[in-house]
Structures are given as C-alpha cells and as structure tokens.
Design a protein around this motif. Structure first.
Motif, PDB file in Angstrom:
ATOM      1  N   VAL A 242       0.857  -1.185   0.000  1.00  0.00           N
ATOM      2  CA  VAL A 242       0.000   0.000   0.000  1.00  0.00           C
ATOM      3  C   VAL A 242       0.893   1.235   0.000  1.00  0.00           C
ATOM      4  CG1 VAL A 242      -1.925  -1.139   1.185  1.00  0.00           C
ATOM      5  CG2 VAL A 242      -0.172   0.048   2.530  1.00  0.00           C
ATOM      6  N   PRO A 243       0.372   2.394  -0.375  1.00  0.00           N
ATOM      7  CA  PRO A 243       1.202   3.612  -0.388  1.00  0.00           C
ATOM      8  C   PRO A 243       1.680   3.997   1.019  1.00  0.00           C
ATOM      9  CG  PRO A 243      -0.810   3.912  -1.668  1.00  0.00           C
ATOM     10  CD  PRO A 243      -0.980   2.630  -0.913  1.00  0.00           C
ATOM     11  N   VAL A 244       2.864   4.575   1.090  1.00  0.00           N
ATOM     12  CA  VAL A 244       3.381   5.079   2.372  1.00  0.00           C
ATOM     13  C   VAL A 244       2.417   6.104   2.965  1.00  0.00           C
ATOM     14  CG1 VAL A 244       5.262   6.393   3.466  1.00  0.00           C
ATOM     15  CG2 VAL A 244       5.791   4.619   1.809  1.00  0.00           C
ATOM     16  N   ALA A 245       1.650   6.749   2.117  1.00  0.00           N
ATOM     17  CA  ALA A 245       0.649   7.714   2.593  1.00  0.00           C
ATOM     18  C   ALA A 245      -0.405   7.057   3.479  1.00  0.00           C
ATOM     19  CB  ALA A 245      -0.021   8.395   1.405  1.00  0.00           C
ATOM     20  N   ASN A 246      -0.478   5.731   3.486  1.00  0.00           N
ATOM     21  CA  ASN A 246      -1.424   5.009   4.341  1.00  0.00           C
ATOM     22  C   ASN A 246      -0.917   4.827   5.764  1.00  0.00           C
ATOM     23  OD1 ASN A 246      -2.690   4.656   1.822  1.00  0.00           O
ATOM     24  ND2 ASN A 246      -3.464   2.639   2.384  1.00  0.00           N
ATOM     25  N   VAL A 247       0.342   5.168   6.015  1.00  0.00           N
ATOM     26  CA  VAL A 247       0.898   5.043   7.365  1.00  0.00           C
ATOM     27  C   VAL A 247       0.375   6.199   8.223  1.00  0.00           C
ATOM     28  CG1 VAL A 247       2.992   4.921   8.753  1.00  0.00           C
ATOM     29  CG2 VAL A 247       2.963   3.936   6.445  1.00  0.00           C
ATOM     30  N   LEU A 248      -0.055   5.881   9.418  1.00  0.00           N
ATOM     31  CA  LEU A 248      -0.516   6.921  10.351  1.00  0.00           C
ATOM     32  C   LEU A 248       0.679   7.646  10.942  1.00  0.00           C
ATOM     33  CD1 LEU A 248      -3.349   4.815  11.926  1.00  0.00           C
ATOM     34  CD2 LEU A 248      -3.702   7.068  10.902  1.00  0.00           C
ATOM     35  N   VAL A 249       0.705   8.955  10.807  1.00  0.00           N
ATOM     36  CA  VAL A 249       1.779   9.870  11.253  1.00  0.00           C
ATOM     37  C   VAL A 249       3.049   9.634  10.458  1.00  0.00           C
ATOM     38  CG1 VAL A 249       3.133  10.751  13.186  1.00  0.00           C
ATOM     39  CG2 VAL A 249       0.765  10.020  13.557  1.00  0.00           C
ATOM     40  N   GLY A 250       3.553   8.405  10.464  1.00  0.00           N
ATOM     41  CA  GLY A 250       4.768   8.060   9.735  1.00  0.00           C
ATOM     42  C   GLY A 250       5.353   6.782  10.299  1.00  0.00           C
ATOM     43  N   PRO A 251       6.260   6.127   9.552  1.00  0.00           N
ATOM     44  CA  PRO A 251       6.868   4.894  10.045  1.00  0.00           C
ATOM     45  C   PRO A 251       7.543   5.101  11.397  1.00  0.00           C
ATOM     46  CG  PRO A 251       7.352   5.196   7.710  1.00  0.00           C
ATOM     47  CD  PRO A 251       6.713   6.467   8.184  1.00  0.00           C
ATOM     48  N   GLY A 252       7.371   4.137  12.289  1.00  0.00           N
ATOM     49  CA  GLY A 252       8.007   4.194  13.603  1.00  0.00           C
ATOM     50  C   GLY A 252       7.194   4.865  14.688  1.00  0.00           C
ATOM     51  N   HIS A 253       5.986   5.333  14.357  1.00  0.00           N
ATOM     52  CA  HIS A 253       5.183   6.070  15.339  1.00  0.00           C
ATOM     53  C   HIS A 253       4.019   5.237  15.907  1.00  0.00           C
ATOM     54  CE1 HIS A 253       7.046  10.067  14.849  1.00  0.00           C
ATOM     55  NE2 HIS A 253       7.257   9.678  13.604  1.00  0.00           N
ATOM     56  N   GLY A 254       4.066   3.936  15.717  1.00  0.00           N
ATOM     57  CA  GLY A 254       2.949   3.101  16.114  1.00  0.00           C
ATOM     58  C   GLY A 254       2.677   3.039  17.603  1.00  0.00           C
ATOM     59  N   PHE A 255       3.752   2.999  18.431  1.00  0.00           N
ATOM     60  CA  PHE A 255       3.536   2.843  19.866  1.00  0.00           C
ATOM     61  C   PHE A 255       2.820   4.024  20.510  1.00  0.00           C
ATOM     62  CE2 PHE A 255       5.868  -1.067  20.209  1.00  0.00           C
ATOM     63  CZ  PHE A 255       5.377  -1.623  21.381  1.00  0.00           C
ATOM     64  N   PRO A 256       3.241   5.259  20.275  1.00  0.00           N
ATOM     65  CA  PRO A 256       2.500   6.381  20.869  1.00  0.00           C
ATOM     66  C   PRO A 256       1.046   6.418  20.425  1.00  0.00           C
ATOM     67  CG  PRO A 256       4.563   7.149  19.886  1.00  0.00           C
ATOM     68  CD  PRO A 256       4.428   5.710  19.538  1.00  0.00           C
ATOM     69  N   ILE A 257       0.788   6.042  19.162  1.00  0.00           N
ATOM     70  CA  ILE A 257      -0.586   6.016  18.682  1.00  0.00           C
ATOM     71  C   ILE A 257      -1.374   4.951  19.437  1.00  0.00           C
ATOM     72  CG2 ILE A 257      -2.063   5.596  16.681  1.00  0.00           C
ATOM     73  CD1 ILE A 257       0.229   6.619  14.917  1.00  0.00           C
ATOM     74  N   ALA A 258      -0.752   3.780  19.651  1.00  0.00           N
ATOM     75  CA  ALA A 258      -1.425   2.702  20.376  1.00  0.00           C
ATOM     76  C   ALA A 258      -1.809   3.140  21.782  1.00  0.00           C
ATOM     77  CB  ALA A 258      -0.540   1.464  20.428  1.00  0.00           C
ATOM     78  N   GLN A 259      -0.914   3.834  22.456  1.00  0.00           N
ATOM     79  CA  GLN A 259      -1.223   4.301  23.805  1.00  0.00           C
ATOM     80  C   GLN A 259      -2.350   5.330  23.787  1.00  0.00           C
ATOM     81  OE1 GLN A 259      -0.086   2.966  26.703  1.00  0.00           O
ATOM     82  NE2 GLN A 259       0.782   1.501  25.263  1.00  0.00           N
ATOM     83  N   GLY A 260      -2.337   6.199  22.789  1.00  0.00           N
ATOM     84  CA  GLY A 260      -3.415   7.177  22.663  1.00  0.00           C
ATOM     85  C   GLY A 260      -4.752   6.515  22.373  1.00  0.00           C
ATOM     86  N   ARG A 261      -4.705   5.394  21.646  1.00  0.00           N
ATOM     87  CA  ARG A 261      -5.932   4.673  21.302  1.00  0.00           C
ATOM     88  C   ARG A 261      -6.505   3.934  22.501  1.00  0.00           C
ATOM     89  NH1 ARG A 261      -7.955  -0.294  19.782  1.00  0.00           N
ATOM     90  NH2 ARG A 261      -9.273  -0.322  17.901  1.00  0.00           N
ATOM     91  N   LEU A 262      -5.632   3.304  23.283  1.00  0.00           N
ATOM     92  CA  LEU A 262      -6.099   2.382  24.310  1.00  0.00           C
ATOM     93  C   LEU A 262      -6.626   3.059  25.563  1.00  0.00           C
ATOM     94  CD1 LEU A 262      -3.332  -0.348  23.980  1.00  0.00           C
ATOM     95  CD2 LEU A 262      -5.720  -0.542  23.296  1.00  0.00           C
ATOM     96  N   GLY A 263      -6.135   4.267  25.891  1.00  0.00           N
ATOM     97  CA  GLY A 263      -6.561   4.909  27.134  1.00  0.00           C
ATOM     98  C   GLY A 263      -8.059   5.135  27.225  1.00  0.00           C
ATOM     99  N   PRO A 264      -8.646   5.958  26.351  1.00  0.00           N
ATOM    100  CA  PRO A 264     -10.093   6.174  26.399  1.00  0.00           C
ATOM    101  C   PRO A 264     -10.878   4.888  26.170  1.00  0.00           C
ATOM    102  CG  PRO A 264      -9.033   7.858  25.068  1.00  0.00           C
ATOM    103  CD  PRO A 264      -7.992   6.820  25.357  1.00  0.00           C
ATOM    104  N   GLY A 265     -10.362   4.006  25.295  1.00  0.00           N
ATOM    105  CA  GLY A 265     -11.050   2.758  25.015  1.00  0.00           C
ATOM    106  C   GLY A 265     -11.228   1.904  26.255  1.00  0.00           C
ATOM    107  N   ARG A 266     -10.265   1.943  27.151  1.00  0.00           N
ATOM    108  CA  ARG A 266     -10.379   1.155  28.384  1.00  0.00           C
ATOM    109  C   ARG A 266     -11.466   1.706  29.293  1.00  0.00           C
ATOM    110  NH1 ARG A 266      -3.878   0.566  28.385  1.00  0.00           N
ATOM    111  NH2 ARG A 266      -3.795  -1.397  27.229  1.00  0.00           N
ATOM    112  N   ILE A 267     -11.638   3.015  29.292  1.00  0.00           N
ATOM    113  CA  ILE A 267     -12.762   3.598  30.045  1.00  0.00           C
ATOM    114  C   ILE A 267     -14.079   3.083  29.465  1.00  0.00           C
ATOM    115  CG2 ILE A 267     -13.997   5.720  30.636  1.00  0.00           C
ATOM    116  CD1 ILE A 267     -11.419   5.533  32.163  1.00  0.00           C
TER     117      ILE A 267
END
Length: 411
Positions: A242-267
C-alpha cells in the motif's frame, strides 16, 4: 475531584436510556435470533446484518444519539471522558446498543486514532464513512506465534520500499473482520530502524481489507460461539503493498498512537462492564425473588443475600474507580493516569465475571443458555476482556512498576 456528570451528559444518558427502553429492549432477543438464523450455514462469508440494525441506527442518528464517544462537538457529542463514561455504562446493558449509537469497538478506537492522528486525506477516505456508520473497521495487532502481551514481540513487518510500504505477517483475534461491512484495517507491525529505540520500531498502516495479499483465514470461536455477525478473525498478510501515505503519522510512530488509542477505550470497556454487571444483578435478584425451592425464595437460600450484598459493593467500587480514572485523564492526561487506567482494566472485567458467575448460579440451567438469558454471553465477554488490551498480569505489572519507582526502583 468531581464525578458529577454535566447537564449535557445527563441529557444524553436520559435520552439513551429512553431509546433503549423503547426501541432496543423489546426487540433484542428477536434480533439475535435473526443473526443466529442467518449464521446457521456455518460459513462466516454468508453472515448478514439484519435490516433491524440499520433501521435503529437511522433512528438513533436522527435523535442525535450518535458518535457520543468522540470529544469533538462537531463530529461527535463533545463530551468529556467522565461524561461519556456515564453513557457507556448505559449502553453496556445491551449487546446491541453500542453499535446502534455508532459507539462500538473496535470502530470507536479506530475512529479516535484517525481523528487524532490521521491526515486530511485519511480522514476523508476512512473517518468520514466510519462516522456516518456506513462501514466498519478492524484493528490488527495480536499475533498467534508470539506472546502478544509484550507488543515489542511483534513478528509482522511493515517495510518502506520507495513510495510503498510492504506488509507481511499473521494476525488473529482481529475483532469485527467477519462483518460484511468491514472495509478498513489498521495493521500494526515492526518497522526495523537501528537508529531508534525499541518503542520507535513499529508502524500503524491503513489497509483496505480487499487489498491483494490480505486473506481472512477463519473466524475463531469464543467458548464455542463465532460471535456472528462480527467475528474474531485470523488474517494473513503476504507481501501486501500500500502507499506510504497510508501510514498513520509516519513509520516508527505506532507505539505512541497505540497508547493514545487504548486509554479512552479502556474507560469505554470498563463502564460497559459496569452496565452489564448492573443488568445481571437486577436479573439475579428478580430470579431469586420469584423462584422457590424448599419452600423459600431462592434469594433466602445458600448465602444468596450475602452474595448480592458483595456484588453491590463490588460494582459500586468498580464504578468509582473507573470514574476516578476518567476524571484523572480529563484533568492530567493518559500518561499521568496510567495506574488508574491499568487498575480499572483489571478490576471491571473481574467484577463483571464474578457477577455473571453468581447470576448463572442463581438461574441454574437457564443461566447457561444464550437463548434464555444473556448471562453466558456476558460471562464470555468478561473473560475475553481480561485478555483484550493487555492481560491482567501486564496491567498489574504496570501498577507495581509505578509504585516501585516511587521508592527508587529502576524498574
């Protein structure tokens, strides 16, 4: 600290409660019977969504009971985390309700990721139809061949090659991928980079599920149920490009995004656990008062009054702890609320599982039948949530590490 919901939140809770009483409760059993009937062929590829769901979604949207999880007053309800927690508790009483209000996992977490981290083009292509309830999504993180409680174990790869990123790996427990409306996956994978630390080695990539090389191998059963019409899939990614444009924020940024995703979701998960627990306690008490054995109502036999008292205390404790976590996230952010977030992720599903177990015991054989009560399904959900978004043991370790650091420990 103040957990009192705002006037706006109280209005939403009242309207959600009325909508559920009028439109969902009367038809819920029939809805799941329709789903079960449609799934009788055994092939998840033939699963269908009863028209009832789309009709209810249209009614909810018309009443403004839509995307209430999103703290954006233009795209959602603009509620704080504490305020939405009260709404999530109400919807937790029903397996249908979260989807009716477009507030169900994994879409809520995926929509928040796109809202917070997506580019304008990504939002236009994927967030917009998700917010409209036109499509559904899946989050691909857990893998079958490694201990996924440690996300750095990931074997799936996302390697940049020119203007593309190439994905390879196996994922499972990809919840919702069996839904015929599921169109987009967020795929998290290892993107090796020797110049970065261990938490900058992963990427999140938007992958249309019909992309060449993406194969849905099967749906995994949970205690014998395939959870139609959504399912929990095992997926194979083989040289998916898939195009690199499909990467969220950019390569290597997955962990901070995961933490941002999981916090409210756990509530959200935890407050739904509390709503489910309240419903089960109500059912348990009604059963115990009506059913007679040995000349007495069941509620007066075998220590059942004590069980009811213990469950009442446990549910209220879990609610207060979850609201405290939500309040702290609103005030100081996810990172400063890590102890509380991990605490509720352990406490709320365990309380729900205990309530389900005691309620099943009160109901006897009827408690084991999904056709007669929701108790067995609630039990399965609670047990699943003790693993989803990190098992109990990982969250206990997080809490212990934070406490030990207060006393000078390095880890």
């Amino acid at each position: 600290m103040d957990f009192e919901p705002s006037a706006k939140a109280k209005d939403y809770v009242a309207r959600v409660r009325a909508f559920m009483r009028e439109h969902i409760v009367p038809i819920e059993n029939d809805y799941w019977a329709q789903v079960e009937s449609a799934a009788q062929g055994g092939d998840w590829r033939t699963w269908k969504i009863p028209q009832t769901m789309e009709d209810l979604k249209a009614k909810a949207r018309a009443q403004g009971l839509w995307n209430m999880f999103l703290p954006d007053d233009k795209l959602g309800a603009g509620l704080s985390i504490v305020d939405y927690a009260q709404v999530a508790e109400e919807t937790g009483r029903s397996f249908m309700a979260p989807e009716v209000f477009n507030c169900s996992a994994p879409d809520t977490g995926n929509m928040e990721v796109l809202w917070r981290y997506g580019s304008d083009a990504q939002k236009e292509k994927w967030l917009k139809p998700l917010l409209a309830g036109e499509i559904r999504s899946v989050f691909c993180m857990t893998e079958p061949d490694v201990a996924s409680s440690d996300a750095t174990n990931m074997q799936a790869t996302a390697i940049v090659e020119g203007d593309d990123i190439v994905l390879n790996g196996r994922k499972w427990w990809s919840s919702g991928v069996g839904d015929p409306r599921c169109k987009i996956a967020i795929f998290m994978a290892h993107t090796p980079d020797a110049t970065r630390d261990r938490h900058e080695q992963h990427s999140m990539v938007l992958v249309p599920v019909d992309t060449s090389g993406v194969t849905i191998k099967r749906m995994l059963p949970v205690f014998g149920s395939h959870d139609a019409p959504h399912g929990h899939g095992e997926m194979q990614f083989e040289n998916v490009r898939v195009p690199v444009a499909n990467v969220l924020v950019g390569p290597g940024h997955g962990f901070p995004i995961a933490q941002g995703r999981l916090g409210p979701g756990r509530i959200h998960h935890c407050m739904r656990c509390i709503g489910a627990s309240e419903r089960m306690l109500e059912l348990m008490i009604e059963r115990g008062m009506k059913r007679v054995a040995f000349g007495q109502p069941l509620v007066n036999l075998g220590g059942n009054r004590e069980r009811i008292a213990n469950l009442r205390m446990a549910i209220d404790q879990a609610r207060l702890l979850t609201l405290y976590a939500a309040w702290k996230m609103d005030k100081v952010g996810n990172r400063a609320a890590m102890t509380e977030i991990s605490s509720i992720k352990v406490v709320a599903p365990n309380v729900m599982q205990k309530v389900a177990d005691d309620a099943i015991q009160m109901f006897g054989g009827a408690g084991m039948s999904n056709d007669d009560t929701p108790l067995a399904s609630f039990f399965a959900t609670a047990r699943l949530l003790r693993l989803a978004d990190g098992p109990d043991e990982v969250h206990r370790d997080v809490i212990a590490r934070i406490e030990l650091r207060k006393h000078g420990a390095n880890r």
